[in-house]
Write a protein that holds these residues in place. Structure first.
Motif, PDB file in Angstrom:
ATOM      1  N   VAL A 291       0.857  -1.183   0.000  1.00  0.00           N
ATOM      2  CA  VAL A 291       0.000   0.000   0.000  1.00  0.00           C
ATOM      3  C   VAL A 291       0.896   1.237   0.000  1.00  0.00           C
ATOM      4  N   TYR A 292       0.618   2.176  -0.895  1.00  0.00           N
ATOM      5  CA  TYR A 292       1.401   3.403  -1.003  1.00  0.00           C
ATOM      6  C   TYR A 292       0.853   4.475  -0.055  1.00  0.00           C
ATOM      7  N   GLY A 293       1.764   5.319   0.438  1.00  0.00           N
ATOM      8  CA  GLY A 293       1.294   6.399   1.296  1.00  0.00           C
ATOM      9  C   GLY A 293       2.315   7.502   1.458  1.00  0.00           C
ATOM     10  N   THR A 294       1.818   8.694   1.723  1.00  0.00           N
ATOM     11  CA  THR A 294       2.675   9.804   2.117  1.00  0.00           C
ATOM     12  C   THR A 294       2.687   9.867   3.631  1.00  0.00           C
ATOM     13  N   ALA A 295       3.768  10.331   4.183  1.00  0.00           N
ATOM     14  CA  ALA A 295       3.889  10.457   5.637  1.00  0.00           C
ATOM     15  C   ALA A 295       4.825  11.612   5.954  1.00  0.00           C
ATOM     16  N   PHE A 296       4.713  12.126   7.175  1.00  0.00           N
ATOM     17  CA  PHE A 296       5.538  13.253   7.590  1.00  0.00           C
ATOM     18  C   PHE A 296       6.835  12.815   8.254  1.00  0.00           C
ATOM     19  N   TYR A 297       6.896  11.545   8.698  1.00  0.00           N
ATOM     20  CA  TYR A 297       8.072  11.167   9.476  1.00  0.00           C
ATOM     21  C   TYR A 297       8.153   9.654   9.654  1.00  0.00           C
ATOM     22  N   PHE A 298       9.374   9.129   9.485  1.00  0.00           N
ATOM     23  CA  PHE A 298       9.716   7.765   9.905  1.00  0.00           C
ATOM     24  C   PHE A 298      10.958   7.868  10.782  1.00  0.00           C
ATOM     25  N   ASN A 299      11.037   7.054  11.824  1.00  0.00           N
ATOM     26  CA  ASN A 299      12.196   7.143  12.703  1.00  0.00           C
ATOM     27  C   ASN A 299      13.454   6.578  12.044  1.00  0.00           C
ATOM     28  N   TYR A 300      13.303   5.903  10.900  1.00  0.00           N
ATOM     29  CA  TYR A 300      14.445   5.313  10.213  1.00  0.00           C
ATOM     30  C   TYR A 300      14.764   6.000   8.876  1.00  0.00           C
ATOM     31  N   PHE A 301      14.033   7.068   8.561  1.00  0.00           N
ATOM     32  CA  PHE A 301      14.257   7.757   7.287  1.00  0.00           C
ATOM     33  C   PHE A 301      13.854   9.225   7.412  1.00  0.00           C
ATOM     34  N   PRO A 302      14.724  10.150   7.028  1.00  0.00           N
ATOM     35  CA  PRO A 302      16.084   9.937   6.534  1.00  0.00           C
ATOM     36  C   PRO A 302      17.032   9.445   7.627  1.00  0.00           C
ATOM     37  N   ASP A 303      18.089   8.803   7.225  1.00  0.00           N
ATOM     38  CA  ASP A 303      19.025   8.172   8.156  1.00  0.00           C
ATOM     39  C   ASP A 303      20.035   9.203   8.644  1.00  0.00           C
ATOM     40  N   ASN A 304      19.706   9.861   9.762  1.00  0.00           N
ATOM     41  CA  ASN A 304      20.642  10.829  10.337  1.00  0.00           C
ATOM     42  C   ASN A 304      20.555  10.779  11.861  1.00  0.00           C
ATOM     43  N   ALA A 305      21.477  11.454  12.503  1.00  0.00           N
ATOM     44  CA  ALA A 305      21.601  11.373  13.966  1.00  0.00           C
ATOM     45  C   ALA A 305      20.376  11.924  14.681  1.00  0.00           C
ATOM     46  N   MET A 306      19.821  13.028  14.198  1.00  0.00           N
ATOM     47  CA  MET A 306      18.682  13.649  14.869  1.00  0.00           C
ATOM     48  C   MET A 306      17.431  12.771  14.761  1.00  0.00           C
ATOM     49  N   THR A 307      17.232  12.155  13.607  1.00  0.00           N
ATOM     50  CA  THR A 307      16.100  11.246  13.420  1.00  0.00           C
ATOM     51  C   THR A 307      16.194  10.082  14.404  1.00  0.00           C
ATOM     52  N   LYS A 308      17.369   9.494  14.480  1.00  0.00           N
ATOM     53  CA  LYS A 308      17.571   8.350  15.378  1.00  0.00           C
ATOM     54  C   LYS A 308      17.434   8.760  16.839  1.00  0.00           C
ATOM     55  N   SER A 309      17.990   9.916  17.190  1.00  0.00           N
ATOM     56  CA  SER A 309      17.966  10.378  18.576  1.00  0.00           C
ATOM     57  C   SER A 309      16.544  10.570  19.083  1.00  0.00           C
ATOM     58  N   PHE A 310      15.702  11.252  18.289  1.00  0.00           N
ATOM     59  CA  PHE A 310      14.326  11.446  18.726  1.00  0.00           C
ATOM     60  C   PHE A 310      13.585  10.122  18.793  1.00  0.00           C
ATOM     61  N   GLY A 311      13.799   9.255  17.794  1.00  0.00           N
ATOM     62  CA  GLY A 311      13.132   7.956  17.792  1.00  0.00           C
ATOM     63  C   GLY A 311      13.447   7.143  19.037  1.00  0.00           C
ATOM     64  N   GLU A 312      14.721   7.135  19.430  1.00  0.00           N
ATOM     65  CA  GLU A 312      15.125   6.360  20.607  1.00  0.00           C
ATOM     66  C   GLU A 312      14.614   7.004  21.894  1.00  0.00           C
ATOM     67  N   ALA A 313      14.605   8.339  21.952  1.00  0.00           N
ATOM     68  CA  ALA A 313      14.095   9.033  23.141  1.00  0.00           C
ATOM     69  C   ALA A 313      12.613   8.731  23.335  1.00  0.00           C
TER      70      ALA A 313
END
Length: 420
Positions: A291-313
């Motif tokens: 199923v296709y979809g648009t989204a505002f955020y994934f914790n694994y994409f884009p792959d950067n430190a800030m994305t990962k940090s918030f996801g883990e917090a």
């Protein structure tokens, strides 16, 4: 002699009291509570009460609770970093616009709050926004996606941190126009967001790909649990693709229905937020693939430190990775705190001025609140669902990050809607 002694005694008493008063003031103990918005002495932080209205029960409770978690994480981070101290006063609107409006009135009149945040329900957000305009109360929309919020019904006292249906429509159409599908069936939940997002996608897709055709459309009530008649009608029509406008629990329910019916294996299906964690997590492995979809955020994409940090917090606090609602709750407080610091005040008028044009780094890239319409500009992600090797629910693959400048309606377009 006694008279001279009394004069000396009185003079020394006055001097001692003055010195003692200065010492107390310098220690920050004699300064009264600062309610005017000016910074306290001795490096003390700003303090502000914020009213949070959202669906903490009802069909969109998963999103409301996710937003709530993001808000509280940001409040803690801001305080630990020496920023404003934010006291949150919460109200549950149960996904009901009249209750949301009543909550706004109660928070302002009884709790003396003039900064409101929320809500996941677009009709609720529009109701709260109107109240905010009429009463000159700052309202920061964290989750509702109706383009009317910062578009046709936008005003000085409303800001939106989440992308809206105009942006969703452009992002979805941008990717869909590159695909070979021409004959579409349109469907969705029969409420503000459902109609708004479908209309936006279809209007933009027609502009980008003029040979597309709408073969039919269908709408179901909010909270629908039996989609068999709608799915059978789509099957019989044999469209090239289906676009669905739904939100909250309706998205989860429809995803479950198309997985059980196998419709996703017969025809490509596009649903905004179908790829979001808050939509996929409740279904586990029983969500439909492809199923296709648009989204505002994934914790694994884009792959950067800030994305990962918030996801883990977020996961540390809740046990789960965040979806878009968790991120938007988080960003709502981050932008509010930054505006208070920039304004050097908790006065709402000064905060509004500071929010206009404010930019911050976010887990999905730099975000800027456009001065002209108070809409946060962020990129959006497009992908399709696939089973995960590591998580007990589906994630997305073939992800594309669509830049903000590709999905934002022009300032001229927005301001034109306000004149109608």
């Amino acid at each position: 002699m006694r008279k001279r002694f009394n004069l000396h005694y009185l003079a020394w008493t006055v001097i001692v009291m003055l010195v003692f008063g200065v010492l107390l003031t310098g220690c920050g103990q004699a300064t009264p509570p600062n309610n005017s918005g000016a910074a306290g002495s001795g490096g003390s932080k700003f303090k502000v009460k914020v009213g949070y209205i959202d669906s903490l029960s009802g069909p969109a409770a998963a999103y409301g609770k996710s937003t709530e978690a993001g808000i509280k994480i940001a409040i803690d981070e801001v305080a630990k970093a020496g920023g404003p101290t934010i006291e949150l006063v919460e109200r549950d609107d149960s996904f009901k616009p009249d209750l949301a409006e009543a909550s706004a009135k109660e928070l302002v009149m009884n709790q003396n709050i003039d900064i409101l945040v929320g809500t996941i329900n677009s009709a609720s957000a529009l109701a709260v926004s109107k109240y905010a305009k009429d009463n000159k109360v700052l309202f920061i929309n964290s989750d509702s996606m109706s383009e009317k919020i910062t578009g046709a019904q936008g005003h000085r006292y409303v800001f939106s941190i989440v992308g809206n249906t105009a942006m969703i429509g452009k992002a979805g159409a941008y990717q869909m126009s590159k695909m070979p599908y021409k004959r579409y069936w349109l469907a969705g939940s029969d409420y503000e967001f459902g109609h708004s997002v479908v209309n936006s996608v279809w209007t933009n897709l027609q502009q980008m790909k003029p040979d597309v055709q709408k073969i039919n459309e269908s709408w179901w009530r909010v909270g629908e649990s039996d989609f068999s008649s709608y799915i059978n009608a789509i099957r019989a029509a044999k469209p090239d693709a289906v676009y669905v406008g739904s939100g909250g629990g309706d998205t989860v329910a429809f995803l479950k229905a198309i997985n059980q019916s196998g419709l996703n294996k017969e025809v490509p299906i596009f649903i905004h937020a179908a790829t979001d964690h808050d939509s996929l997590r409740p279904l586990g492995q029983d969500a439909p693939e492809g199923v296709y979809g648009t989204a505002f955020y994934f914790n694994y994409f884009p792959d950067n430190a800030m994305t990962k940090s918030f996801g883990e917090a977020y996961k540390k606090v809740t046990g789960n990775y965040p979806g878009f609602a968790g991120l938007n709750g988080y960003l709502t407080i981050k932008f509010l705190a930054a505006a208070i610091d920039k304004a050097g005040s908790t006065d709402k008028e000064k905060i509004i001025d500071a929010l206009e044009g404010l930019s911050l780094d976010t887990p999905v890239g730099k975000g800027t609140i456009r001065k002209e319409d108070h809409q946060l500009m962020l990129p959006m992600v497009f992908g399709k669902t696939v089973k995960s090797a590591n998580l007990p629910y589906l994630i997305t693959t073939d992800n594309v990050l669509i830049p903000a400048d590709k999905i934002m309606p022009s300032v001229e377009e927005v301001l034109k809607t306000r004149k109608k």
